[in-house]
Design a protein around this motif. Structure first.
Motif, PDB file in Angstrom:
ATOM      1  N   VAL A   3      24.394 126.149 107.598  1.00 45.61           N
ATOM      2  CA  VAL A   3      23.996 126.202 109.002  1.00 45.61           C
ATOM      3  C   VAL A   3      23.788 127.667 109.382  1.00 45.61           C
ATOM      4  CG1 VAL A   3      25.731 124.286 108.977  1.00 45.61           C
ATOM      5  CG2 VAL A   3      26.631 126.872 109.944  1.00 45.61           C
ATOM      6  N   ASP A   4      24.430 127.826 109.483  1.00 44.59           N
ATOM      7  CA  ASP A   4      23.610 129.845 109.878  1.00 44.59           C
ATOM      8  C   ASP A   4      22.246 130.049 109.877  1.00 44.59           C
ATOM      9  OD1 ASP A   4      26.083 130.699 110.980  1.00 44.59           O
ATOM     10  OD2 ASP A   4      26.574 132.335 109.195  1.00 44.59           O
ATOM     11  N   LYS A  18      11.093 126.367  92.322  1.00 45.51           N
ATOM     12  CA  LYS A  18       9.947 126.629  91.286  1.00 45.51           C
ATOM     13  C   LYS A  18       9.996 128.746  91.771  1.00 45.51           C
ATOM     14  CE  LYS A  18       8.463 123.103  89.739  1.00 45.51           C
ATOM     15  NZ  LYS A  18       7.172 122.096  89.691  1.00 45.51           N
ATOM     16  N   LYS A  19       9.734 128.424  93.519  1.00 45.56           N
ATOM     17  CA  LYS A  19       9.896 129.459  93.683  1.00 45.56           C
ATOM     18  C   LYS A  19      10.609 130.744  94.649  1.00 45.56           C
ATOM     19  CE  LYS A  19       5.236 127.875  95.181  1.00 45.56           C
ATOM     20  NZ  LYS A  19       4.134 127.027  96.660  1.00 45.56           N
ATOM     21  N   LEU A  20      12.203 129.984  94.421  1.00 45.39           N
ATOM     22  CA  LEU A  20      12.639 130.275  95.207  1.00 45.39           C
ATOM     23  C   LEU A  20      13.514 130.928  94.302  1.00 45.39           C
ATOM     24  CD1 LEU A  20      13.375 127.916  97.843  1.00 45.39           C
ATOM     25  CD2 LEU A  20      12.432 130.074  98.072  1.00 45.39           C
ATOM     26  N   SER A  21      14.078 132.218  95.031  1.00 42.98           N
ATOM     27  CA  SER A  21      15.753 133.483  93.677  1.00 42.98           C
ATOM     28  C   SER A  21      16.646 131.962  93.550  1.00 42.98           C
ATOM     29  CB  SER A  21      16.523 134.048  94.895  1.00 42.98           C
ATOM     30  OG  SER A  21      16.993 133.209  95.486  1.00 42.98           O
ATOM     31  N   PRO A  22      17.011 132.020  92.017  1.00 40.74           N
ATOM     32  CA  PRO A  22      18.164 131.638  91.793  1.00 40.74           C
ATOM     33  C   PRO A  22      19.082 131.117  92.606  1.00 40.74           C
ATOM     34  CG  PRO A  22      16.950 133.344  89.869  1.00 40.74           C
ATOM     35  CD  PRO A  22      16.957 133.178  91.447  1.00 40.74           C
ATOM     36  N   ALA A  23      20.069 131.321  93.542  1.00 39.59           N
ATOM     37  CA  ALA A  23      20.530 132.113  94.075  1.00 39.59           C
ATOM     38  C   ALA A  23      20.639 130.612  95.127  1.00 39.59           C
ATOM     39  CB  ALA A  23      21.392 132.784  94.831  1.00 39.59           C
ATOM     40  N   LEU A  24      19.367 130.403  96.191  1.00 33.29           N
ATOM     41  CA  LEU A  24      19.257 129.705  96.692  1.00 33.29           C
ATOM     42  C   LEU A  24      18.943 128.502  95.784  1.00 33.29           C
ATOM     43  CD1 LEU A  24      19.025 128.723  99.818  1.00 33.29           C
ATOM     44  CD2 LEU A  24      16.292 129.695  99.522  1.00 33.29           C
ATOM     45  N   ALA A  47      26.753 132.887  98.610  1.00 37.48           N
ATOM     46  CA  ALA A  47      26.153 133.442  97.018  1.00 37.48           C
ATOM     47  C   ALA A  47      24.753 133.049  97.055  1.00 37.48           C
ATOM     48  CB  ALA A  47      26.960 132.061  95.977  1.00 37.48           C
ATOM     49  N   PHE A  48      23.784 133.449  98.746  1.00 34.65           N
ATOM     50  CA  PHE A  48      22.670 133.054  98.169  1.00 34.65           C
ATOM     51  C   PHE A  48      22.604 133.872  99.504  1.00 34.65           C
ATOM     52  CE2 PHE A  48      23.869 129.932 100.411  1.00 34.65           C
ATOM     53  CZ  PHE A  48      22.768 129.758 102.553  1.00 34.65           C
ATOM     54  N   ASN A  49      20.343 134.019 100.104  1.00 32.98           N
ATOM     55  CA  ASN A  49      20.411 134.876 100.658  1.00 32.98           C
ATOM     56  C   ASN A  49      19.609 134.298 102.278  1.00 32.98           C
ATOM     57  OD1 ASN A  49      18.261 136.332 102.585  1.00 32.98           O
ATOM     58  ND2 ASN A  49      18.049 137.934 100.791  1.00 32.98           N
ATOM     59  N   LYS A  90      32.613 120.003  96.119  1.00 31.71           N
ATOM     60  CA  LYS A  90      33.424 121.332  95.686  1.00 31.71           C
ATOM     61  C   LYS A  90      32.685 122.659  96.015  1.00 31.71           C
ATOM     62  CE  LYS A  90      37.114 120.817  93.723  1.00 31.71           C
ATOM     63  NZ  LYS A  90      38.562 119.870  92.701  1.00 31.71           N
ATOM     64  N   ARG A  91      31.482 122.299  95.165  1.00 25.82           N
ATOM     65  CA  ARG A  91      30.571 123.661  95.195  1.00 25.82           C
ATOM     66  C   ARG A  91      29.470 124.040  96.309  1.00 25.82           C
ATOM     67  NH1 ARG A  91      28.581 120.308  90.595  1.00 25.82           N
ATOM     68  NH2 ARG A  91      26.917 119.694  92.652  1.00 25.82           N
ATOM     69  N   PHE A  92      29.960 122.884  97.547  1.00 22.73           N
ATOM     70  CA  PHE A  92      29.033 123.200  98.086  1.00 22.73           C
ATOM     71  C   PHE A  92      30.386 123.680  99.143  1.00 22.73           C
ATOM     72  CE2 PHE A  92      26.450 121.822 102.276  1.00 22.73           C
ATOM     73  CZ  PHE A  92      25.626 122.754 102.264  1.00 22.73           C
ATOM     74  N   ARG A  93      31.165 123.818  98.757  1.00 20.80           N
ATOM     75  CA  ARG A  93      32.490 124.378  99.793  1.00 20.80           C
ATOM     76  C   ARG A  93      31.984 125.833 100.619  1.00 20.80           C
ATOM     77  NH1 ARG A  93      34.532 126.838 102.828  1.00 20.80           N
ATOM     78  NH2 ARG A  93      37.222 127.720 103.071  1.00 20.80           N
ATOM     79  N   THR A  94      31.493 127.237  99.424  1.00 24.66           N
ATOM     80  CA  THR A  94      30.963 128.423 100.461  1.00 24.66           C
ATOM     81  C   THR A  94      29.986 128.684 100.720  1.00 24.66           C
ATOM     82  OG1 THR A  94      30.836 129.343  98.398  1.00 24.66           O
ATOM     83  CG2 THR A  94      33.484 129.353  98.830  1.00 24.66           C
ATOM     84  N   ASN A  95      29.452 127.172 100.612  1.00 23.80           N
ATOM     85  CA  ASN A  95      27.646 128.034 100.938  1.00 23.80           C
ATOM     86  C   ASN A  95      27.515 127.221 102.288  1.00 23.80           C
ATOM     87  OD1 ASN A  95      26.937 129.896  98.530  1.00 23.80           O
ATOM     88  ND2 ASN A  95      26.413 128.542  97.610  1.00 23.80           N
TER      89      ASN A  95
END
Lengths: 664, 664
Positions: A609-610, A547-553, A13-15, A599-604
């Motif tokens: 690691v990529d 503060k300087k990063l996108s909300p998703a990250l 869900a993030f860049n 659980k929240r971290f599962r899909t990210n």
């Protein structure tokens, strides 16, 4: 590409690139790293057609010398092409990078990494002018011969002697006992032809302590050991088997007066000894190397987490629901608990190392101005960080290996090569327990200052708040700052207890023995202080970065911080609960938060690691490659085994068949 | 003999022989062990003139086949001489002993250890009569081919197929995918000519699950792989590099109907499938192997502690008092804290294993009478003990290695060989996390029974006392029984919490997913239960033993128990303090007791490790030999390196010199 991995990557869900650039401090650094990887690791002359683990010890050494000369030629080529980076050699030969070219170490790295820098630090300008040109083109290849068979940590206890013979204007070097043999120096066995030898200096019948001498070991043409020199390698080790660690004994070896390194102290032709400069600045070098170990620990952890994470999305095992197919093993929550905290820890260690790095640069500038005031604090921090990070990285690599089951035990998984390197960092550049006791000494001293109301340096300032409340516990507060306060309270509490016990023991014992008897509590206090620093410095830098990063990250990084903090708090309850009052429900809530964070971290997790952007060449792992084609790689790698090049091994004809027949 | 060691041994306050005989269960067992050590390890044909670590992978394999045939000849010789022990082969080839002959494993051990026993368990009497005589004289050498590249823990997921072809009265064996390749079986690569192959049985278009088949792999005369067989070894690993773990693929390999092992199930010539007997008894074999792993863990820990302890009395480093000479490193209290708990743990693990062993024999007798009631309890205990003991032994070996500083990193120290073996036991015979979850399942079931007021089996009976007090904490009591009660309270508390969380999750999730989501707490509960069992069973057996032992030895054993209990309690505070109310002073008192126990044990520690009676041949360590001549041994061992047989290695002429000259 493995289809499970394709599917998983879609869910991130993030860049990822945004993360990568933040993590490595800018796109240029990532590009440079990729350039080096490609330039070196893709060269057929530097790729292992057969894994080093199949070679005999001797073949491994010979192969590493071959590779070392290839690397040096390529470095020279870069220079000649105008690649204008003054740290080029140390970038490639000093840090983690060369460990991907030399999975068992490079016998020439000490020459560039320690021998040449030591000459720059300890030799006079005239000496440098004479020696450096030869050293830089490898006409002189040097070892750094300090440690002895019987002497490591305590440098003043070295036994090798350098006795000034005024009549001949020479030093006579001797190994008076077997324990005086030099033992461990990298490249010393069969590679170096010179060494910087650390020996007890005697002139005018007086001992002046340990000094450094340049001693020729082998003939420059024939490479034969010179007269009086007993030399060889010290044998196989857990890892670094191509580093050519050596032993060295001296019997009346004579070197000219001018071969003593005379920047900091001199012997005059009449034998008079003159000390000119304190060696305090050495703390700087030691700190520099220790910061490097912390960064390297994070780097190896990133590799290990990458392998285990990708494998856990490809491997399917043991149905959770009885009527369903076998799930990806990451669906087992216990598997998440092994890998996700390692990913979080990698990021936290990296941030803390960057923080320490900044501090190191500040203090270095102050040192140049003669201001030594923050050196003890920097030293204390670098000691405990090196100890804790090398230890936890070793454990993390093992946890990741075990998380890959049997296949993790294969050399081709890549874990063992990392383990062998990282675990050695627990011993070299300061044995971990010795280092923790150094940090503890600083903490005890600071506590004493706090008791007296004196000013404390920033990273121990928190101690002051607990001086008046010594013995009291504080109430648990599970907020991010609350967890930090809990660690402050526990560290201060442990320091106060240790301080009290030392004072009590001093009534019956010498101060030194009192400290020794309190050693277990002291190391514990240093560990806690280190954990506090890791948590606090990483929190600060991540909260600023967000503060300087996108909300998703930002969301993912906050999760990582939460995961790290909660996991650390649970693992540290042993210490926290002695100084913080928490109910059973408070602890239960921590467990709930931990499970929620996983659980929240599962899909990210795969995105992170990529985002570490570790190329397949660097990883060198059948289980962790980007495409996830685990099983094909395992089989292909196995087929390269020398034993698999023949249908029937000769041991069948030699031993097995005669034995089988003899029983008929 | 090192003079420090002579002096230290004089201070030992108990009779070492009395300890040895108690520890090994009688003087006869000690004598027998010594006989074997001498008979095998002293044979020049079985001694490593050069350490295996210098050999290439291929040389290592060839050397191990040579040694294996020597060992088998010697075993046969013993038999012919009338040595009348029916377990002779498994004594030498099954347990820890052979690991001192084959530091990287014996490619023929699976044949004796698993292949022959499996035929005895799973083949009919007619099949046994045909196969066993050939197997026993090694005319047929068998592998045990169960695990596949994609399938380990979940045996029902195996993919290899055995399809009955009624017309030819044959099974057709296939590997339908790459993940179906057999992968890992010891001796499979180039040693075995037969294998027991586990495959999905199909007859009459129906799958009947996994069954075992005897498949010939190689020609008995030429050893060439037969048609349709793809075979080789899987490559290098962390350790066990001469075990010859192999891979195996099948393409339409045909075997006769009679090659299915038909004791427990049959296929009739008309293709009809008949199940005759449940495979429950396999639990017995698995338990037996797991008890073996616990005993082996204790045995390796004894070795590691012996090496670290002796070295710590010989090595001198870092003055405690500034004006005094460097002390034996054991005088540093932090060093005692590394080694003494390992010595204590060794003894506790051994006692617990003996306890489990007794239970295993009892349950086996009950099984023979058809009474299965205690099997789940035995299974649950053996699972968690295997997991915890293999894990803690690995850590203990690492702690002892690190306690020996740099020299511990040398292969000649002996630690790495042990580590490589012990760590593999964390994965094989049941991956540790999987096993802990098995134990947890039993605990949850028992808790449910306790809630219903049902009778519990002995080792979990304590849970009943906490049913009514769930959620309450008990007050800390530092007495031996108090510590046991604290562990009971904490285990029950964790089990109750996990039970509650599973019930809560069942409202939204399937029961299986609810268990999965609670996995972290479940493994923690199983760990605590295991620690409780270790402490309680060892306390019971030591307290009983003490009554019959001399006061001096009883004193030492009581110290060991105190050291173990207090150290364990401190390390488990994280869990204990959630369910037990303790003050900061209570915890401080534990620390005082720990330090006092270390101090009391100081002079007796060498007596205990000497009392483990591990011969120098078994230890295989430069640092740990009985005479303490550490430095001489280190240097002598290094001199044996193949690289040290020449003054100048050929890589100088091939690579280094040309490179040095090219720069001039």
């Amino acid at each position: 590409m493995n289809s499970d991995l394709i599917e998983e990557r879609k869910k991130v869900a993030f860049n990822i690139e945004e993360f990568t650039n933040w993590y490595y401090g800018g796109a240029e650094k990532v590009t440079e790293q990729k350039f080096f990887e490609n330039y070196f690791l893709n060269d057929p002359e530097l790729r292992d057609n057969i894994a080093t683990s199949y070679l005999s010890h001797q073949e491994l050494y010979e192969e590493s010398i071959r590779k070392a000369t290839v690397v040096l030629k390529k470095l020279k080529h870069l220079r000649n092409q105008g690649y204008n980076d003054k740290d080029l050699y140390s970038k490639i030969l000093g840090g983690t990078f060369q460990k991907y070219i030399f999975r068992e170490g490079n016998p020439l790295s000490v020459h560039f990494d320690m021998f040449i820098p030591a000459i720059k630090n300890m030799a006079t300008l005239e000496q440098q002018a004479e020696w450096l040109p030869k050293a830089e083109i490898c006409n002189m290849i040097g070892a750094y011969a300090q440690t002895e068979l019987g002497h490591g940590t305590f440098v003043r206890g070295l036994e090798t002697t350098a006795i000034f013979d005024q009549r001949c204007q020479q030093f006579v070097i001797n190994s008076p006992t077997i324990t005086a043999y030099k033992w461990w120096p990298g490249g010393l066995g069969h590679t170096a032809n010179y060494a910087l030898v650390f020996a007890q200096l005697y002139t005018q019948q007086k001992n002046h302590g340990v000094h450094a001498f340049l001693v020729q070991l082998r003939d420059e043409e024939t490479h034969k050991p010179l007269k009086g020199i007993t030399i060889g390698e010290i044998g196989t080790k857990v890892g670094f088997n191509s580093v050519n660690n050596g032993y060295l004994g001296f019997k009346n070896v004579r070197i000219p007066l001018k071969n003593m390194l005379m920047k900091n102290a001199k012997v005059l032709p009449n034998g008079q000894y003159k000390k000119s400069q304190s060696a305090l600045l050495n703390y700087g070098t030691m700190t520099y190397i220790r910061v490097g170990i912390v960064i390297e620990a994070a780097s190896f952890m990133a590799n290990a987490a990458t392998i285990a994470m990708r494998y856990s999305l490809v491997r399917r095992q043991s149905p959770i629901e009885p009527d369903q197919p076998e799930p990806k093993i990451i669906e087992h929550v216990t598997q998440q608990m092994k890998i996700f905290p390692v990913i979080a820890k990698t990021i936290i260690f990296k941030q803390a190392a960057e923080f320490l790095w900044g501090m190191f640069n500040d203090v270095s500038k102050e040192l140049e101005k003669g201001d030594l005031s923050r050196l003890p604090e920097l030293h204390a921090l670098s000691c405990c960080l090196k100890a804790i990070c090398s230890n936890e990285a070793t454990q993390a690599i093992e946890v990741c290996r075990l998380a890959c089951g049997g296949h993790g035990y294969l050399t081709s998984s890549g874990f063992n090569n990392m383990y062998k390197m990282v675990t050695s960092a627990q011993t070299y550049e300061g044995e971990n327990t010795v280092l923790l006791l150094q940090t503890a000494r600083f903490l005890i001293k600071s506590w004493g200052q706090a008791l007296k109301g004196e000013k404390l340096t920033p990273t121990v300032e928190y101690l002051k708040h607990f001086v008046s409340r010594s013995g009291e516990t504080v109430a648990w507060d599970g907020s991010p700052n609350g967890i930090i306060r809990a660690f402050q309270s526990a560290t201060a509490g442990k320091v106060a207890l240790a301080y009290k016990h030392i004072e009590e023991r001093k009534k019956f014992l010498s101060p030194e023995e009192a400290v020794n008897q309190t050693g277990i509590e002291l190391t514990k206090a240093a560990e806690l202080h280190c954990q506090l620093f890791l948590l606090q410095s990483a929190s600060t830098s991540i909260n600023q970065a967000i503060k300087k990063l996108s909300p998703a990250l930002a969301f993912v990084l906050r999760d990582i911080l939460e995961l790290y903090a909660v996991d650390l708090a649970i693992k540290s309850l042993e210490s926290l609960l002695q100084f913080v009052t928490a109910t059973s429900e408070d602890i239960d809530r921590l467990q709930v938060r931990l499970e929620a964070a996983l659980k929240r971290f599962r899909t990210n997790a795969i995105g992170i690691v990529d985002g570490f952007e570790i190329s397949d060449l660097v990883l060198g792992s059948t289980l962790g490659a980007y495409d996830g084609n685990v099983y094909e790689r395992l089989l292909n790698e196995a087929k390269k085994s020398p034993l698999n090049q023949e249908d029937v091994n000769k041991s069948f004809y030699l031993y097995l068949k005669p034995f089988m027949k003899s029983n008929l």
